[in-house]
Enzyme design. Structure first.
Site, mmCIF file in Angstrom:
data_model
loop_
_atom_site.group_PDB
_atom_site.id
_atom_site.type_symbol
_atom_site.label_atom_id
_atom_site.label_comp_id
_atom_site.label_asym_id
_atom_site.label_seq_id
_atom_site.Cartn_x
_atom_site.Cartn_y
_atom_site.Cartn_z
ATOM 1 N N TYR A 101 0.814 -1.219 0.000
ATOM 2 C CA TYR A 101 0.000 0.000 0.000
ATOM 3 C C TYR A 101 0.847 1.268 0.000
ATOM 4 O O TYR A 101 0.312 2.372 -0.155
ATOM 5 C CB TYR A 101 -0.962 0.008 1.190
ATOM 6 N N LYS B 66 1.927 -14.701 5.512
ATOM 7 C CA LYS B 66 2.211 -15.711 4.496
ATOM 8 C C LYS B 66 3.734 -15.897 4.487
ATOM 9 O O LYS B 66 4.410 -15.777 3.459
ATOM 10 C CB LYS B 66 1.671 -15.241 3.143
ATOM 11 N N ASP C 193 -3.656 -18.011 4.278
ATOM 12 C CA ASP C 193 -4.725 -18.767 3.615
ATOM 13 C C ASP C 193 -5.473 -19.626 4.619
ATOM 14 O O ASP C 193 -6.698 -19.769 4.569
ATOM 15 C CB ASP C 193 -4.213 -19.602 2.423
ATOM 16 N N ASP D 201 -6.754 -6.206 4.737
ATOM 17 C CA ASP D 201 -7.777 -5.675 3.824
ATOM 18 C C ASP D 201 -8.701 -6.816 3.387
ATOM 19 O O ASP D 201 -9.934 -6.735 3.498
ATOM 20 C CB ASP D 201 -7.067 -5.036 2.610
HETATM 21 O O1 LIG Z 1 -8.660 2.947 -0.690
HETATM 22 C C1 LIG Z 1 -9.345 2.184 -1.349
HETATM 23 O O2 LIG Z 1 -9.922 2.545 -2.373
HETATM 24 C C2 LIG Z 1 -9.557 0.776 -0.899
HETATM 25 C C3 LIG Z 1 -9.115 0.564 0.516
HETATM 26 C C4 LIG Z 1 -9.679 -0.652 1.105
HETATM 27 O O3 LIG Z 1 -10.175 -1.549 0.465
HETATM 28 C C5 LIG Z 1 -9.650 -0.785 2.545
HETATM 29 O O4 LIG Z 1 -8.991 -0.021 3.239
HETATM 30 O O5 LIG Z 1 -10.303 -1.717 3.052
HETATM 31 MG MG LIG Z 2 -10.897 -3.156 1.686
#
Ligand SMILES: O=C(O)CCC(=O)C(=O)O
Ligand SMILES: [Mg+2]
Ligand SMILES: NC(=O)C1=CN([C@@H]2O[C@H](COP(=O)(O)OP(=O)(O)OC[C@H]3O[C@@H](n4cnc5c(N)ncnc54)[C@H](OP(=O)(O)O)[C@@H]3O)[C@@H](O)[C@H]2O)C=CC1
Length: 473
Positions: free
Chosen positions: A160, A237, A338, A362
């Site tokens: 990210y 993982k 997983d 996420d």
């Molecule tokens: O920032 C985004 O567009 C997606 C972020 C995301 O899916 C989240 O933080 O759960």
């Molecule tokens: Mg998300």
């Protein structure tokens, strides 16, 4: 100080002392309405939160909302491509606690995520996403009530960070060349591997500091939970990504067994201790044999290492943790990513806090929310040491935008997390009661209505907010 916005004329600032908010009775709280369904869910959430605060404190406390802009709304006010204006950043920095609706991020090209940017700019390193069941919520699972987990997701690094190069870009090609011709051949463990010349490249940094501050917060949270939920599972993982995800696990254990030595026991330590409790005369080698299936097939070097581990653990913590004392400590274990996706479905009650890196968290927070009723029931908080921004797990759900039909539950519950963070528990409890009773009375939006048997007529988004307020009691 501000270009196009004005703070409310009444209210006071929240300040921070030792990482904790100091909250006046009339705090100024910036909010971002959000794109897509933000237009529906934010007004519904604001109405519920205001009603709860008014009822809980008889008008003695009140939030002074400060509208700030991001996403499409910001471009309308500030001009083309002004998705995250400086005014908004200044307001969040100044007032410390904010709440937001979802913001759109295009796939492939286009702007990078505004949501991720806010987390990085304000160093909101812990993304906290509780997934708990409200009685009567329809679920594809037979026993959704058994899931009661909190995803603790590292929020600032991993892929990210957004350091990546498009396939065919000049720097991407240069990087591949350096890797293929220089760095990979200089690393014997990589053998003759080569990166395909037509690859895009992304960088996945996982730092020790970033991992440990997340795990620290997760353990501190675990200490506040009932005894049977005092557990932190490190999700990774690490079998495949040894030096990023594997390191996250190792740094997590290192932190738990150093900073929180008296409060924690690792799963492996608990096996060593209970082997000795069952058989006080057990040899170090037999103890090692029992904690490591396949011990006899290992190399002598590996066997010696495990025997040494057993000896070290017993010397270090038998007095403080032995004779069953470890059962009162926070259990720290780890699961491969997983596997945890199936574990939360097959053995949900065995888990509590799931500490994850950014991408795994996420994925996992959407999956866990699905078990307890879907993304309409998935709240969240982005927490740092001097700032907190509350937001739902879900996105903008564009096909439902502006139809007054989407479930505002996740933003409302994110508001509950915010009220709890402010220490306004009475107001938070009212909202939880109202939402729980509305659902138990089958007064729900389309997403839950379609799963209920027999089917019920769905409420609109705004009607669901009104139902919650009616059920405050
Ligand atoms: O920032 C985004 O567009 C997606 C972020 C995301 O899916 C989240 O933080 O759960
Ligand atoms: Mg998300
Ligand atoms: N923090 C943020 O602001 C986030 C932003 N995003 C962004 O949102 C945009 C859309 O992403 P997308 O992948 O469609 O994911 P979304 O989470 O926006 O929506 C996916 C589906 O989830 C269900 N859903 C979402 N929100 C709710 C809700 N409040 N109540 C009930 N059901 C809900 C809907 O399912 P159904 O139609 O089946 O009922 C919806 O179609 C993207 O640009 C993405 O980057 C994504 C995640 C987080």
């Amino acid at each position: 100080m501000y270009d196009k916005i004005k703070p409310p004329t009444t209210g006071a600032k929240i300040t921070f002392k030792n990482g904790e908010p100091v909250v006046p009775d009339n705090p100024i709280i910036p909010f971002i309405r959000g794109d897509g369904t933000g237009i529906d869910i934010w007004p519904a959430a604001q109405k519920v939160l205001d009603a709860a605060v008014a009822k809980a404190y008889n008008g003695q406390r009140q939030i002074s909302w400060f509208k700030v802009y991001a996403g499409d709304e910001a471009c309308d006010l500030y001009g083309t491509y002004q998705y995250l204006p400086q005014d908004t950043l200044t307001a969040i920095e100044e007032y410390g606690v904010a709440i937001k609706g979802p913001l759109t991020t295009p796939v492939g090209g286009g702007i990078r995520s505004l949501n991720v940017a806010l987390r990085q700019i304000f160093d909101l390193y812990a993304c906290v996403r509780p997934c708990r069941y409200y009685a009567g919520t329809p679920s594809p699972h037979k026993n959704p009530e058994k899931l009661d987990v909190i995803v603790y997701r590292e929020n600032t690094e991993d892929i990210y960070l957004g350091i990546e190069w498009r396939q065919g870009s000049e720097i991407g090609d240069r990087l591949i060349k350096i890797l293929n011709e220089d760095l990979i051949p200089a690393t014997p463990e990589h053998g003759k591997k080569q990166i395909p010349l037509d690859a895009g490249i992304g960088i996945k940094p996982i730092s020790k500091k970033g991992s440990q501050r997340l795990v620290r917060r997760a353990i501190k949270h675990a200490l506040t939970l009932p005894k049977d939920k005092q557990q932190v599972t490190l999700v990774h993982k690490g079998n495949i990504m040894k030096y990023t995800e594997g390191a996250f696990r190792d740094w997590g254990y290192e932190l738990a067994t150093s900073e929180f030595r008296q409060e924690t026991v690792t799963e492996r330590e608990s096996w060593i201790l209970s082997n000795k409790e069952k058989n006080p005369n057990i040899s170090l080698e037999d103890n090692a044999r029992q904690i490591d299936p396949g011990f006899d097939a290992l190399t002598q070097e590996k066997k010696t290492q495990i025997v040494k581990e057993v000896e070290t653990v017993l010397n270090a913590i038998w007095d403080s943790h032995g004779n069953g004392k470890w059962k009162d400590k926070i259990m720290v274990n780890d699961r491969i990513a997983d596997s945890i996706f199936q574990q939360i479905q097959t053995r949900p009650d065995e888990y509590s806090i799931l500490a994850t890196m950014n991408l795994n968290g996420d994925y996992l927070s959407d999956a866990a929310a699905a078990i307890v009723g879907g993304l309409g029931m998935g709240p969240g908080a982005n927490i740092g040491d001097a700032c907190a921004v509350f937001e739902a797990t879900h996105g903008t759900a564009p096909k439902h935008a502006g139809l007054d039909r989407i479930n505002p539950g996740s933003v409302i519950l994110s508001g509950v997390m915010m009220l709890e963070y402010l220490g306004w528990q009475e107001a938070a409890d009212l909202v939880k009661k109202g939402l729980g009773d509305a659902i138990a009375n089958r007064q729900v939006t389309y997403d839950l209505a379609r799963l209920l048997e027999p089917a019920v007529e769905p409420l609109k988004c705004s009607e669901f907010a009104d139902a919650i307020i009616k059920h405050f009691g």
